[in-house]
Design a protein around this motif. Structure first.
Motif, short mmCIF file in Angstrom:
data_model
loop_
_atom_site.label_atom_id
_atom_site.label_comp_id
_atom_site.label_asym_id
_atom_site.label_seq_id
_atom_site.Cartn_x
_atom_site.Cartn_y
_atom_site.Cartn_z
N VAL A 14 -8.06 6.70 40.20
CA VAL A 14 -6.99 5.71 40.06
C VAL A 14 -7.60 4.33 40.23
O VAL A 14 -8.46 4.12 41.08
CB VAL A 14 -5.88 5.95 41.11
CG1 VAL A 14 -4.84 4.84 41.06
CG2 VAL A 14 -5.23 7.31 40.91
N ASP A 18 -3.81 0.83 37.11
CA ASP A 18 -2.79 1.88 37.04
C ASP A 18 -1.48 1.46 37.69
O ASP A 18 -0.44 2.07 37.43
CB ASP A 18 -3.30 3.17 37.69
CG ASP A 18 -4.37 3.84 36.85
OD1 ASP A 18 -4.21 3.89 35.61
OD2 ASP A 18 -5.35 4.33 37.43
N ARG A 22 2.11 2.69 36.45
CA ARG A 22 2.99 3.43 37.36
C ARG A 22 4.33 2.71 37.48
O ARG A 22 5.39 3.35 37.51
CB ARG A 22 2.32 3.58 38.74
CG ARG A 22 3.16 4.29 39.77
CD ARG A 22 3.39 5.75 39.40
NE ARG A 22 4.37 6.37 40.26
CZ ARG A 22 5.68 6.46 39.99
NH1 ARG A 22 6.17 5.97 38.88
NH2 ARG A 22 6.50 7.07 40.82
N ALA A 54 -1.55 2.53 44.25
CA ALA A 54 -2.84 2.45 43.56
C ALA A 54 -3.98 2.27 44.55
O ALA A 54 -5.03 2.92 44.43
CB ALA A 54 -2.82 1.32 42.52
N ALA A 65 -5.94 10.31 38.89
CA ALA A 65 -4.85 9.99 37.98
C ALA A 65 -4.84 11.07 36.91
O ALA A 65 -5.90 11.50 36.44
CB ALA A 65 -5.07 8.62 37.33
N GLU A 67 -4.17 11.66 33.20
CA GLU A 67 -4.09 10.83 31.99
C GLU A 67 -3.97 11.74 30.77
O GLU A 67 -4.68 12.74 30.66
CB GLU A 67 -5.36 10.00 31.91
CG GLU A 67 -5.42 9.03 30.78
CD GLU A 67 -6.73 8.26 30.81
OE1 GLU A 67 -7.65 8.64 30.05
OE2 GLU A 67 -6.85 7.29 31.60
N CYS A 71 -2.89 7.51 28.61
CA CYS A 71 -1.77 7.00 29.40
C CYS A 71 -1.67 7.73 30.73
O CYS A 71 -1.79 8.96 30.78
CB CYS A 71 -0.46 7.19 28.65
SG CYS A 71 -0.37 6.29 27.11
N LEU A 72 -1.39 6.98 31.78
CA LEU A 72 -1.12 7.56 33.10
C LEU A 72 0.20 8.32 33.03
O LEU A 72 1.21 7.77 32.59
CB LEU A 72 -1.02 6.45 34.15
CG LEU A 72 -0.61 6.91 35.54
CD1 LEU A 72 -1.78 7.60 36.24
CD2 LEU A 72 -0.12 5.73 36.36
N GLU A 75 -0.31 12.09 39.06
CA GLU A 75 -1.45 12.14 39.97
C GLU A 75 -1.60 13.55 40.51
O GLU A 75 -0.64 14.33 40.53
CB GLU A 75 -1.23 11.17 41.13
CG GLU A 75 -0.04 11.55 41.99
CD GLU A 75 0.20 10.59 43.13
OE1 GLU A 75 -0.56 10.62 44.11
OE2 GLU A 75 1.18 9.82 43.04
N LYS A 94 4.06 14.41 38.64
CA LYS A 94 4.12 13.86 37.28
C LYS A 94 5.32 12.93 37.24
O LYS A 94 6.39 13.26 37.76
CB LYS A 94 4.25 14.98 36.25
CG LYS A 94 2.97 15.79 36.15
CD LYS A 94 2.94 16.75 34.97
CE LYS A 94 4.26 17.38 34.72
NZ LYS A 94 4.26 18.43 33.74
#
Length: 176
Positions: A14, A18, A22, A54, A65, A67, A71-72, A75, A94
């Motif tokens: 992360v 991010d 988030r 973060a 993270a 991804e 895209c995030l 975690e 998620k």
């Protein structure tokens, strides 16, 4: 920190960037309800909260993270690591509703388990999950976790008591 790559999921450290991603994902009441937050208690995401998130995740050597397509979406992490007993607990979250039910969580869990059992040489991974979180329980079961017990009435959610399930997976089960 090791980057873990799958077919559609990438687990990476992360970063401070991010926080904005988030923040954009916001707080989905139904998603946080699966974490044990009452629908009436779901609060909008704040910039302070995502910056703290973060920073906290970036400082953890066992937090990644999740991804997808750059895209995030969430975690995943190991915590409560006991080096002597070679065990840890796992947590996953998620935050992108559009990625639910598409195998993203299952793939992220499998990537983490492979790393935990083969690279970190852990023997046991445990997880707690609210008994009503059927989607998560299906994903954990698909990844090999076994329900080991039930802790009754551990969370007061939406006006009623809810149970936690304890699930676990051993390296000997994973590696066979």
């Amino acid at each position: 920190m090791t980057v873990l790559e799958g077919a559609k999921v990438r687990l990476r450290r992360v970063s401070s960037e991010d926080a904005e991603a988030r923040f954009a994902l916001g707080t989905d009441a139904e998603i946080v309800n699966m974490f044990g937050v009452s629908l009436s208690d779901a609060k909008p995401m704040t910039r302070d909260a995502v910056e703290q998130w973060a920073e906290g995740q970036a400082n953890s050597p066992y937090a990644w993270a999740i991804e997808v397509e750059g895209c995030l979406v969430g975690e995943i992490k190991l915590h409560s690591i006991n080096v002597h007993d070679r065990r840890a607990s796992m947590a996953i979250g998620k935050y992108d509703r559009t990625r639910l039910g598409k195998g993203v969580g299952t793939e992220a869990i499998r990537l983490l388990l492979r790393h935990a059992f083969t690279e970190l040489k852990l023997h046991r991974i445990g997880i707690r999950v609210l008994a009503y979180n059927e989607r998560a329980i299906r994903a954990y079961t698909k990844c090999g976790f076994i329900i080991e017990g039930r802790e009754r009435e551990t969370a007061f959610v939406d006006g009623s008591w809810q149970d936690d399930l304890m699930m676990g997976l051993l390296s000997t089960e994973y590696l066979t």
